[in-house]
Design a protein around this motif. Structure first.
Motif, short mmCIF file in Angstrom:
data_model
loop_
_atom_site.label_atom_id
_atom_site.label_comp_id
_atom_site.label_asym_id
_atom_site.label_seq_id
_atom_site.Cartn_x
_atom_site.Cartn_y
_atom_site.Cartn_z
N VAL A 117 0.82 -1.21 0.00
CA VAL A 117 0.00 0.00 0.00
C VAL A 117 0.85 1.26 0.00
CG1 VAL A 117 -1.67 1.35 1.32
CG2 VAL A 117 -1.96 -1.11 1.11
N ASP A 118 1.88 1.34 0.87
CA ASP A 118 2.64 2.59 0.97
C ASP A 118 3.39 2.90 -0.32
OD1 ASP A 118 4.32 0.42 1.39
OD2 ASP A 118 5.43 1.34 3.03
N VAL A 119 3.93 1.87 -0.97
CA VAL A 119 4.65 2.09 -2.23
C VAL A 119 3.66 2.35 -3.36
CG1 VAL A 119 6.31 1.14 -3.87
CG2 VAL A 119 6.56 0.68 -1.43
N GLU A 124 1.20 5.96 -7.36
CA GLU A 124 -0.20 6.17 -7.76
C GLU A 124 -0.72 4.96 -8.54
OE1 GLU A 124 -0.64 9.94 -9.70
OE2 GLU A 124 -0.11 11.07 -7.92
N LEU A 125 -0.49 3.79 -7.94
CA LEU A 125 -0.98 2.53 -8.49
C LEU A 125 -1.97 1.92 -7.51
CD1 LEU A 125 2.40 0.93 -9.65
CD2 LEU A 125 0.69 2.00 -11.12
N GLU A 126 -2.76 0.98 -7.98
CA GLU A 126 -3.64 0.23 -7.10
C GLU A 126 -2.79 -0.73 -6.27
OE1 GLU A 126 -6.95 0.22 -6.43
OE2 GLU A 126 -7.06 2.08 -7.62
N VAL A 131 4.59 -5.31 -9.64
CA VAL A 131 5.69 -4.36 -9.81
C VAL A 131 7.01 -5.08 -9.56
CG1 VAL A 131 6.76 -2.24 -8.87
CG2 VAL A 131 4.28 -2.37 -9.12
N VAL A 132 8.04 -4.70 -10.29
CA VAL A 132 9.36 -5.30 -10.09
C VAL A 132 9.90 -4.92 -8.72
CG1 VAL A 132 11.79 -5.21 -10.82
CG2 VAL A 132 9.97 -5.43 -12.53
N ARG A 133 10.36 -5.93 -7.98
CA ARG A 133 10.96 -5.71 -6.66
C ARG A 133 12.35 -6.33 -6.62
NH1 ARG A 133 8.83 -9.05 -1.62
NH2 ARG A 133 10.23 -10.56 -2.61
N ARG A 134 13.32 -5.51 -6.18
CA ARG A 134 14.68 -6.00 -5.93
C ARG A 134 14.84 -6.08 -4.41
NH1 ARG A 134 17.56 -5.36 -10.65
NH2 ARG A 134 19.47 -5.80 -9.48
N ARG A 135 15.14 -7.27 -3.87
CA ARG A 135 15.20 -7.45 -2.41
C ARG A 135 16.58 -7.88 -1.96
NH1 ARG A 135 10.82 -10.55 1.26
NH2 ARG A 135 10.07 -8.39 1.34
N THR A 151 13.60 -2.59 -3.19
CA THR A 151 13.55 -1.51 -4.18
C THR A 151 12.49 -1.85 -5.21
OG1 THR A 151 15.87 -0.87 -3.90
CG2 THR A 151 14.81 -0.28 -5.99
N TRP A 152 11.53 -0.95 -5.39
CA TRP A 152 10.42 -1.15 -6.32
C TRP A 152 10.61 -0.22 -7.51
CZ3 TRP A 152 6.75 -4.84 -5.05
CH2 TRP A 152 6.76 -5.29 -3.72
N ILE A 153 10.42 -0.75 -8.71
CA ILE A 153 10.58 0.02 -9.95
C ILE A 153 9.29 -0.08 -10.74
CG2 ILE A 153 11.99 0.38 -12.01
CD1 ILE A 153 14.23 -1.18 -10.61
N PRO A 154 8.60 1.04 -10.97
CA PRO A 154 7.26 0.98 -11.57
C PRO A 154 7.28 0.55 -13.03
CG PRO A 154 8.01 3.25 -11.39
CD PRO A 154 9.03 2.41 -10.67
N PRO A 155 6.16 0.04 -13.51
CA PRO A 155 6.08 -0.46 -14.90
C PRO A 155 6.50 0.55 -15.95
CG PRO A 155 4.17 -1.18 -13.65
CD PRO A 155 4.90 -0.22 -12.77
N ARG A 156 6.18 1.84 -15.76
CA ARG A 156 6.52 2.84 -16.79
C ARG A 156 8.03 2.99 -16.93
NH1 ARG A 156 7.94 7.89 -15.13
NH2 ARG A 156 8.05 8.16 -12.87
#
Length: 260
Positions: A117-119, A124-126, A131-135, A151-156
C-alpha cells in the motif's frame, strides 16, 4: 505508577538476562517452571515474555522454547542530504558508511510482486499491482540480519529501462540504467516512521512480530517528468538503530544572538 505482576516479572527476567544468568543462545525455563518460581499464573508469565520479545531480548523457537537472543550493537544512522558516488555506484547516508563490511543474507532476488500500500501510493498505483521488486537482506559481516531493503521500480520505468529489472544490471546498478534513459539526474527524498513488522519481515530479520521496526522510504524522482522513478523501502528492527542528524543554525540564530 504501580507496576503489574507481569511487568515486575519481566523486569526481574530482564535483569537476569543482562546479568548473564541466561546468556545469549541459552534456553530460559519453561512457562510452567517460571510460573512456579514467581508464584504467578501461566498467563502472567506469557505476558512477561511478550514484553521481553518486544524488546528483542528473547525469541520463541518452535520445538526449542524461549531462547535468549544474540543482540547486535545499536548502530547510528546519520541522516543528511549528502549523496556520494564512489565510481561504481551511489552511496546514501547510512550506517554502512561507518566503514565496516556488510554482507547479504541469502541471495539478493529480483521478482515481480504485488506492490504494498505505501509504495502503491508513491507510484499512484492500485495496491497489489504487479511491480518489479529488488530485495536484499543485509547486515554487518558476521552478524544477524540487520535490515531488509526492497527496491520497487514501476512499470513505466521498466518499459524504457528493462535492464533495471533484471538480476544483473551492469555497471552502476539499476539506478544507472534508469538515469541513462533520460530520467537522470534523479533526486531523492525520504520519509521515516515506526511500525510493526509483518510475519515475513519478522522471519527474515529473526525478530518477534511484537518488536517495532523503523521503515524508511527513499523515493527517487525523475528529472524527465518529475514523477517517482524508483522507491526503496528499508525495514530495520528498532533495537538495532538510532538516527543522528547534525543541526545547523539558520540566519536568525547566528551567533551572537541579538535579544530585543
Amino acid at each position: 505508577m504501580t507496576s503489574t505482576r507481569y511487568e515486575e516479572t519481566a523486569a526481574h527476567l530482564r535483569e537476569r538476562i543482562e546479568a548473564g544468568d541466561y546468556p545469549p543462545g541459552s534456553k530460559i525455563p519453561s512457562v510452567r517452571t517460571l510460573a512456579t518460581t514467581y508464584d504467578v499464573s501461566d498467563a502472567t508469565i506469557r505476558a512477561s515474555l511478550r514484553i521481553l520479545e518486544a524488546e528483542g531480548l528473547v525469541k520463541t523457537v518452535p520445538k526449542s522454547g524461549i531462547i535468549v537472543r544474540e543482540r547486535s550493537g545499536r548502530r547510528r544512522l546519520t541522516r543528511s542530504s549528502q549523496i556520494s558516488h564512489d565510481g561504481t555506484m551511489y552511496r546514501f547516508p547510512a550506517a554502512a558508511e561507518q566503514g565496516e563490511p556488510w554482507t547479504p543474507h541469502g541471495k539478493p532476488t529480483t521478482s515481480v510482486e504485488p506492490v504494498p500500500v505505501d509504495v502503491a501510493e508513491v507510484f499512484e498505483l492500485e495496491p497489489g499491482t504487479p511491480v518489479v521488486r529488488r530485495r536484499r537482506v543485509m547486515s554487518p559481516a558476521g552478524e544477524e540480519p540487520w535490515d531488509i531493503i526492497d527496491t520497487w521500480i514501476p512499470p513505466r520505468i521498466i518499459a524504457v529501462a528493462p535492464k533495471a529489472g533484471e538480476p544483473v544490471t551492469g555497471p552502476g546498478g539499476y539506478l544507472a540504467r534508469i538515469e541513462e534513459t533520460g530520467h537522470g539526474p534523479l533526486t531523492w527524498e525520504e520519509t521515516a516512521r515506526a511500525d510493526m513488522p509483518n510475519r515475513e519481515e519478522a522471519e527474515l530479520l529473526g525478530i518477534s512480530s511484537l518488536m517495532p521496526v523503523m521503515r524508511i522510504l527513499r523515493i527517487g524522482i525523475s528529472a524527465l517528468d518529475g514523477l517517482p522513478a524508483e522507491c526503496s523501502a528499508y525495514v530495520i528492527p528498532s533495537d538495532r538503530v538510532e538516527i543522528h542528524s547534525a543541526l545547523t543554525r539558520g540566519p536568525s540564530a547566528r551567533w551572537p544572538v541579538s535579544y530585543s
